[in-house]
Design a protein around this motif. Structure first.
Motif, short mmCIF file in Angstrom:
data_model
loop_
_atom_site.label_atom_id
_atom_site.label_comp_id
_atom_site.label_asym_id
_atom_site.label_seq_id
_atom_site.Cartn_x
_atom_site.Cartn_y
_atom_site.Cartn_z
N ALA A 182 -42.50 22.12 1.13
CA ALA A 182 -41.91 21.30 2.19
C ALA A 182 -41.51 22.16 3.39
CB ALA A 182 -40.70 20.56 1.65
N SER A 199 -39.68 19.42 -1.94
CA SER A 199 -40.88 20.21 -2.21
C SER A 199 -41.69 19.64 -3.38
CB SER A 199 -40.49 21.66 -2.52
OG SER A 199 -41.64 22.46 -2.65
N ASN A 202 -35.29 21.26 5.79
CA ASN A 202 -36.55 22.02 5.80
C ASN A 202 -36.83 22.61 7.18
OD1 ASN A 202 -36.99 21.33 3.13
ND2 ASN A 202 -38.15 19.48 3.64
N SER A 237 -43.26 17.13 5.17
CA SER A 237 -42.32 18.14 5.66
C SER A 237 -40.88 17.62 5.61
CB SER A 237 -42.68 18.54 7.09
OG SER A 237 -42.40 17.48 7.99
#
Length: 280
Positions: free
Chosen positions: A245, A41, A60, A37
């Motif tokens: 993500a 991505s 994110n 996370s």
């Protein structure tokens, strides 16, 4: 004696290794989720199982918080879960005391009927409840979630409370009756404080079950006004299908309250389950 000590030490080592492997298996998905996370991505398609974010992509979480309607859904989740947990704790305490301590006709039959709820799958009730709630005009409201959440959590809670209340010595209640205590004073000033470990267990299990519930919420809610936090994950799966993500960041935010509650009350939960199992 030396041989027995050696065998005990070997068994303890094997047990620690098994528990360590089990713990890693349980925690690794969460670590993986938090790790990616904070990555870009595209990093999820890399060869590494875990990757050190360089630099951490805090954006994110900002996108997840802003576009996932998390504050609105969070408030709805808090309202639904607080009311559901409070009602389950109150009803399970009163019902558990009535089944264990009070002598009345058909108490065992009614208890068996209540515990049958443990075997009813949620999916079998979705359509009947939908029709009933539509007739009652409570679809797309807090009641459409609170009523089924309480109904499905009560059997397990009553099962725990009957086992725990049965372990409390009757002499305490007999002394209270001699001193002039009524039924409600006995229940809320004597039984309730002594049942704290079991009540914490009921609180945590009910909270975890209702906080992450999605099937009933998706069936009974049609507008954003009353939707709960799991809808953030669902909305992002469509809106950001290729941005993994951000989806991982949403999942981390949604899972965080459950983790905090469980970690904070873990000792009381273990104590309540253990006492209920031993003395129940």
């Amino acid at each position: 004696m030396s041989k027995q000590s050696s065998i005990a030490k070997r068994d303890k080592t094997i047990l620690l290794i098994l528990l360590g492997v089990f713990s890693i298996g349980q925690l690794f998905p969460l670590v993986w989720l938090v790790d990616f996370s904070l990555c870009k991505s595209g990093d999820v398609y890399g060869a590494n199982i875990l990757k050190i974010p360089s630099p951490p992509q805090y954006i994110n979480y900002i996108v997840a918080w802003r576009d996932g309607k998390i504050p609105q859904y969070f408030i709805n989740s808090v309202i639904v879960n607080f009311v559901s947990v409070f009602l389950v704790v109150l009803f399970s305490l009163m019902m558990g005391y009535a089944f264990v301590r009070m002598n009345w006709k058909w108490s065992n039959r009614v208890l068996t009927y209540v515990l049958l709820g443990l075997m009813i799958p949620i999916h079998a009730t979705l359509l009947p409840n939908f029709v009933i709630f539509r007739q009652l005009n409570i679809l797309d409201s807090y009641f459409a979630l609170i009523i089924p959440y309480v109904a499905f959590s009560l059997p397990q809670a009553v099962f725990l409370m009957t086992g725990f209340i049965g372990s409390i010595p009757r002499a305490l209640e007999e002394s209270a009756i001699i001193d002039g205590c009524g039924i409600f004073r006995i229940l809320f000033q004597i039984i309730l404080p002594l049942s704290k470990p079991a009540l914490v267990t009921v609180t945590v299990t009910t909270f975890l079950n209702t906080w992450n519930e999605f099937i009933m919420a998706a069936t009974y809610l049609t507008s954003d006004r009353f939707r709960t936090l799991p809808f953030s994950v669902y909305n992002f799966a469509g809106q950001y299908a290729s941005n993994y993500a951000v989806q991982f960041a949403v999942m981390t935010i949604v899972a965080l309250p459950s983790l905090i509650v469980y970690i904070a009350l873990n000792e009381q939960v273990t104590k309540g389950v253990t006492l209920g199992a031993v003395k129940g």
